[in-house]
Design a protein around this motif. Structure first.
Motif, PDB file in Angstrom:
ATOM      1  N   PRO B  70      -4.000  17.000 -19.500  1.00  0.00           N
ATOM      2  CA  PRO B  70      -5.326  17.634 -19.429  1.00  0.00           C
ATOM      3  C   PRO B  70      -5.292  19.008 -18.755  1.00  0.00           C
ATOM      4  O   PRO B  70      -6.255  19.768 -18.833  1.00  0.00           O
ATOM      5  CB  PRO B  70      -6.153  16.625 -18.626  1.00  0.00           C
ATOM      6  N   ASP B  71      -4.162  19.332 -18.113  1.00  0.00           N
ATOM      7  CA  ASP B  71      -4.042  20.628 -17.428  1.00  0.00           C
ATOM      8  C   ASP B  71      -3.727  21.785 -18.380  1.00  0.00           C
ATOM      9  O   ASP B  71      -3.727  22.946 -17.983  1.00  0.00           O
ATOM     10  CB  ASP B  71      -2.932  20.525 -16.369  1.00  0.00           C
ATOM     11  N   ILE B  72      -3.447  21.447 -19.644  1.00  0.00           N
ATOM     12  CA  ILE B  72      -3.019  22.486 -20.594  1.00  0.00           C
ATOM     13  C   ILE B  72      -4.094  22.744 -21.637  1.00  0.00           C
ATOM     14  O   ILE B  72      -4.768  21.818 -22.092  1.00  0.00           O
ATOM     15  CB  ILE B  72      -1.707  22.030 -21.290  1.00  0.00           C
ATOM     16  N   ASP B  73      -4.269  24.015 -22.032  1.00  0.00           N
ATOM     17  CA  ASP B  73      -5.170  24.335 -23.145  1.00  0.00           C
ATOM     18  C   ASP B  73      -4.476  23.973 -24.446  1.00  0.00           C
ATOM     19  O   ASP B  73      -3.383  24.472 -24.721  1.00  0.00           O
ATOM     20  CB  ASP B  73      -5.493  25.837 -23.159  1.00  0.00           C
ATOM     21  N   VAL B  74      -5.128  23.107 -25.232  1.00  0.00           N
ATOM     22  CA  VAL B  74      -4.514  22.684 -26.486  1.00  0.00           C
ATOM     23  C   VAL B  74      -5.350  23.187 -27.667  1.00  0.00           C
ATOM     24  O   VAL B  74      -6.557  22.939 -27.733  1.00  0.00           O
ATOM     25  CB  VAL B  74      -4.375  21.150 -26.551  1.00  0.00           C
ATOM     26  N   TYR B  75      -4.703  23.928 -28.559  1.00  0.00           N
ATOM     27  CA  TYR B  75      -5.375  24.468 -29.740  1.00  0.00           C
ATOM     28  C   TYR B  75      -4.870  23.736 -30.972  1.00  0.00           C
ATOM     29  O   TYR B  75      -3.749  23.210 -30.972  1.00  0.00           O
ATOM     30  CB  TYR B  75      -5.106  25.961 -29.869  1.00  0.00           C
TER      31      TYR B  75
END
Lengths: 391, 391
Positions: B70-75
């Protein structure tokens, strides 16, 4: 319009320099031609290239030229050449004099200042590297190599940072005796030694190429020309003489310069650096490239190279430059003896090994010191080679 | 600290880019990783390289990553990748996406501005050369090649003037089928086509290398990358893949870059240009250099190359870029069909020849136009290859 003084105009490099200047169509011109004794060719060059001044070795030649061409300044002898350099105006000079006699003119060119020196005279750097390079640096005079290997290195340096150089690799054709055993070398003739497989060159350099002393001298030259540690100067045998040298960088890339074996290319590059202009050199064809081989020098070939490394180590350890001066002078004397049929081919390197083994390093602070060490080394070499000097 | 976005991080070039960044010790870091479907490897890369953002193709993969990290921006998806490029901060991007899908991200990178693009995605230039290069020029974005041949050309350009270039010579290994007759080529399998003698690469480029279409695409790429006339772009077969390409100048000199077949060298060069840093690539040994051969491409190999020259001629004559787009798209479709076992190896170039022979040049003014021409060419290629599309 660039004015180019051509020192050694009747030798192989001099003749090709004039060809490059004439054929390039760059508007270059040669106001000063200097040569030794080949007055026939010089007279032709005077007609064709219309110099303002010429310098020759012998008084009788100078007088003959003066009679025929009173419109030209004629200088005579070694001191005459230095005077010609001083009194003639030019922008660059090709120093293609052979042997140690090329060193004083190089120093004179540096002293004159404001000129670029295209240097084909190896001995200037081999014997006088420290003095010459520091004087050139101080005077802001740039010295550019006219030899296929160091020109290739210079080309492969362009656009790269010096601190990224892993090593340079000077290529050597291996000469006419590549792969010969000691036994076979003992029987080779002068004619065989002069028959270089790829390059048409003067006699001295042809013999040096056969003994690998040419490459040994180039190792020493590279040290001074590019301030490289000896460990960063390698040699690979490349029989086809198409890859003229390479530079390896620490990212693993190797940059190489290829070309036909034609001195007009490095001559033109030294004159027009950092630009390139048409040189008249034949272009490479697929046939030239079809197979390029590289190998480590043989044990026999390494003997000459090891002399260079030993001499550079000695110089690094003692800061005394005489070992290189002695190696160069002794080699020049021995090559002359070989060409005269007075010693065998193998005696050249054999004698150099003996000479370097017993040489006592001495400091050389001036051109005078260098010439003195050089003269002594020649005599020592003759003695070590068993030649009795007639005096 | 330089921040490098790695597009196509799980492919061969992407993986090696991360190795270079990790091993180089230059303080580079990868804030954005984008890949397709190889989520297993991406999860490992996330742990190891700690990006701020990742982009993946499929929604289900994106959701799985979001749950775990959840700490990472996922596109997600193609538009998600464009958004990731917009919203993540970085200094340079390696575009190692495969195929035409790499073009829109390249344009997005140019639009973003202030970044260097290290381009491994050939299709960007083959299909979109005119649009991409002019947009990059306008935006002041530099595009550097990540492929061994064009990197070698770039290295051999350094320190030389463009108007002195006689020609560039792209080297080609000849692939696994060098010297094969037409008859023999008719029977080759997918496995044989993927077995490149020198390079370990992705599937698409391995097949392109076997058909010589890889070199054909590089010819077109070179035209845009270096604004060179097609007559100045030559190809020589060099089976050892040690000389990665050469540039010939009009003084007769050829500058070449040599190295082991290791993509980390051109990757590192594109990232650190014009400087060099350690790349992790193995250094060349004398064994690597012992014999280097060069030969003209065979008649069979020339068929693919001639397609490139024909296409460039058509573009020069009409200013309409569709022939290159069609060649590229059709090739991509045909390689996929070959890998699926639906057409033979020889059908690839056979079909491309038919396609280019009947192709009607059209102008491509936008990425939209390019994608449309690309899609049509793929369908045409399938039809010409005798594949019935199920729709």
């Amino acid at each position: 319009m660039k004015r180019v003084a051509v020192l050694g105009s009747t030798g192989s490099i001099g003749v090709q320099t004039l060809e490059v200047i004439e054929g390039g169509g760059w508007g270059y011109y040669a106001p000063l031609l200097a040569c030794g004794r080949n007055i026939g060719l010089l007279m032709e060059q005077i007609k064709r290239f219309r110099p303002e001044a010429v310098a020759v070795l012998r008084r009788e030649d100078a007088e003959a030229i003066r009679r025929e061409r009173p419109d030209i300044d004629v200088y005579c002898g070694e001191s005459g050449l230095l005077q010609a350099i001083e009194e003639t105006e030019f922008d660059m000079a090709v120093n293609a004099l052979v042997g140690i006699s090329g060193m004083a003119p190089t120093m004179k060119l540096i002293e004159k200042g404001g000129v670029r020196i295209a240097l084909a005279n190896k001995e200037t750097l081999v014997a006088g590297g420290r003095i010459v390079m520091s004087a050139a640096k101080e005077a802001g005079v740039s010295i550019l190599p006219v030899d296929s290997e160091h020109s290739a290195v210079l080309q492969a340096f362009r656009g790269n940072e010096k601190n990224r150089i892993k090593r340079i690799i000077l290529t050597a054709s291996g000469g006419p005796f590549r792969g010969y055993t000691r036994e076979r070398l003992e029987g080779v003739s002068v004619k065989e030694a002069l028959a270089h497989p790829n390059w048409a060159m003067g006699k001295k350099i042809s013999v040096d190429s056969a003994t690998m002393m040419n490459k040994a001298l180039e190792i020493i030259e590279a040290k001074w020309l590019y301030s490289l540690a000896p460990q960063k100067i390698d040699v690979l045998v490349h029989p086809q003489s198409i890859v003229h040298s390479m530079v390896e960088y620490d990212d693993g890339a190797m940059m190489a310069q290829l070309g036909t074996p034609d001195m007009r290319l490095p001559i033109a590059y030294a004159l027009t650096y950092p630009e390139r202009h048409s040189s008249g050199a034949r272009r490479l064809s697929v046939k030239d490239l079809c197979r390029l081989d590289f190998e480590e020098p043989s044990a026999e070939a390494c003997r000459a190279l090891n002399l260079a490394y030993a001499v550079l180590q000695e110089i690094a350890d003692t800061s005394k430059d005489s070992p290189a001066i002695a190696l160069n002078g002794a080699n020049e004397a021995l090559v002359a003896l070989f060409l005269e049929g007075r010693i065998r081919f193998v005696d050249i390197v054999d004698t150099l090994e003996k000479l370097i083994a017993i040489h006592e390093p001495a400091r050389a602070m001036s051109i005078g010191d260098i010439l003195e060490i050089d003269a002594k080394a020649r005599k020592d070499a003759e003695r070590l080679a068993g030649i009795k000097t007639l005096l």
